[in-house]
Design a protein around this motif. Structure first.
Motif, PDB file in Angstrom:
ATOM      1  N   LYS A 130       0.832  -1.205   0.000  1.00  0.00           N
ATOM      2  CA  LYS A 130       0.000   0.000   0.000  1.00  0.00           C
ATOM      3  C   LYS A 130       0.865   1.253   0.000  1.00  0.00           C
ATOM      4  CE  LYS A 130      -2.643  -0.838   3.528  1.00  0.00           C
ATOM      5  NZ  LYS A 130      -3.680  -0.815   4.561  1.00  0.00           N
ATOM      6  N   ALA A 131       2.031   1.174   0.624  1.00  0.00           N
ATOM      7  CA  ALA A 131       2.919   2.333   0.673  1.00  0.00           C
ATOM      8  C   ALA A 131       3.452   2.693  -0.715  1.00  0.00           C
ATOM      9  CB  ALA A 131       4.080   2.067   1.631  1.00  0.00           C
ATOM     10  N   LEU A 132       3.507   1.719  -1.618  1.00  0.00           N
ATOM     11  CA  LEU A 132       3.982   1.996  -2.977  1.00  0.00           C
ATOM     12  C   LEU A 132       2.995   2.861  -3.759  1.00  0.00           C
ATOM     13  CD1 LEU A 132       5.379  -1.508  -3.930  1.00  0.00           C
ATOM     14  CD2 LEU A 132       6.687   0.509  -3.262  1.00  0.00           C
ATOM     15  N   ILE A 158       0.880  -0.011  -9.086  1.00  0.00           N
ATOM     16  CA  ILE A 158      -0.104  -0.844  -9.774  1.00  0.00           C
ATOM     17  C   ILE A 158      -0.027  -0.605 -11.279  1.00  0.00           C
ATOM     18  CG2 ILE A 158      -2.573  -1.268 -10.083  1.00  0.00           C
ATOM     19  CD1 ILE A 158      -2.874  -0.594  -7.077  1.00  0.00           C
ATOM     20  N   ILE A 159       0.085   0.642 -11.683  1.00  0.00           N
ATOM     21  CA  ILE A 159       0.195   0.969 -13.109  1.00  0.00           C
ATOM     22  C   ILE A 159       1.476   0.379 -13.694  1.00  0.00           C
ATOM     23  CG2 ILE A 159       0.514   2.857 -14.763  1.00  0.00           C
ATOM     24  CD1 ILE A 159      -1.411   4.496 -12.987  1.00  0.00           C
ATOM     25  N   ILE A 160       2.587   0.523 -12.975  1.00  0.00           N
ATOM     26  CA  ILE A 160       3.855  -0.026 -13.457  1.00  0.00           C
ATOM     27  C   ILE A 160       3.772  -1.544 -13.571  1.00  0.00           C
ATOM     28  CG2 ILE A 160       6.286  -0.384 -12.834  1.00  0.00           C
ATOM     29  CD1 ILE A 160       6.212   2.505 -11.721  1.00  0.00           C
ATOM     30  N   THR A 161       3.161  -2.179 -12.594  1.00  0.00           N
ATOM     31  CA  THR A 161       3.008  -3.633 -12.632  1.00  0.00           C
ATOM     32  C   THR A 161       2.205  -4.062 -13.852  1.00  0.00           C
ATOM     33  OG1 THR A 161       3.107  -3.745 -10.222  1.00  0.00           O
ATOM     34  CG2 THR A 161       2.147  -5.634 -11.357  1.00  0.00           C
ATOM     35  N   ILE A 162       1.110  -3.402 -14.112  1.00  0.00           N
ATOM     36  CA  ILE A 162       0.273  -3.731 -15.272  1.00  0.00           C
ATOM     37  C   ILE A 162       1.055  -3.523 -16.570  1.00  0.00           C
ATOM     38  CG2 ILE A 162      -1.756  -3.009 -16.592  1.00  0.00           C
ATOM     39  CD1 ILE A 162      -3.104  -2.480 -13.834  1.00  0.00           C
TER      40      ILE A 162
END
Length: 162
Positions: free
Chosen positions: A126-128, A133-137
């Motif tokens: 959550k701290a990220l 999430i966008i980078i992971t996708i």
């Protein structure tokens, strides 16, 4: 609480035991998934997972013991390719047993393990923030797209209709 495998363990009896334990659990769950989902014989799936686990164990050991700065995935890939090469005596049995292991069974178990790991470090995730999430996708989509492009090029060059 200490993770079973955290990536920093040295090659020791304890570290190797942890890897063997993790790979054994992973193999058993995957073999059960192969049996239930794909009706592959349990013994063939277990032997196939044993082969994949042994190759993985050797690749991880090589990454940590050899003086080169090479990722274990490279070692694992090269070992698998060499053992499966058609002129090798290991090729036929290796291909028979490993073909009894479905990729989706492996991925399902792996994603469950990742989910458990994420649950343990949810506050760190959550701290990220939303950017992670966008980078992971984007990373996952790029990897998929890159793999599809390379596969298409290879299939075209070998004469397989796309």
């Amino acid at each position: 609480m200490v993770d079973i495998i955290d990536g920093t363990e040295n090659v020791s009896v304890h570290g190797i035991f942890n890897w063997i334990l993790l790979l054994a659990i992973f193999s058993i769950i995957t073999a059960i998934g192969n049996y239930i989902g794909y009706q592959h014989p349990m013994t063939d799936s277990l032997i196939g997972m044993g082969i994949l686990s042994l190759i993985t164990l050797v690749g991880v050991w090589m990454e940590r013991e050899l003086p080169f700065n090479i990722s274990s995935i490279i070692y694992i890939s090269v070992i698998g390719i060499v053992l499966a090469f058609p002129s090798m005596p290991t090729s036929a049995p290796l291909l028979h047993y490993v073909s009894q292991v479905e990729l989706l069974s492996i991925v399902t178990v792996f994603l469950a393990y990742v989910g458990i790991g994420m649950g343990k470090s949810w506050d760190e995730f959550k701290a990220l923030g939303w950017r992670a999430i966008i980078i992971t996708i984007l990373v996952i989509a790029s990897t998929y797209l890159g793999s599809a492009v390379v596969a298409h090029i290879i299939l075209t060059l070998t004469g397989v209709p796309a």
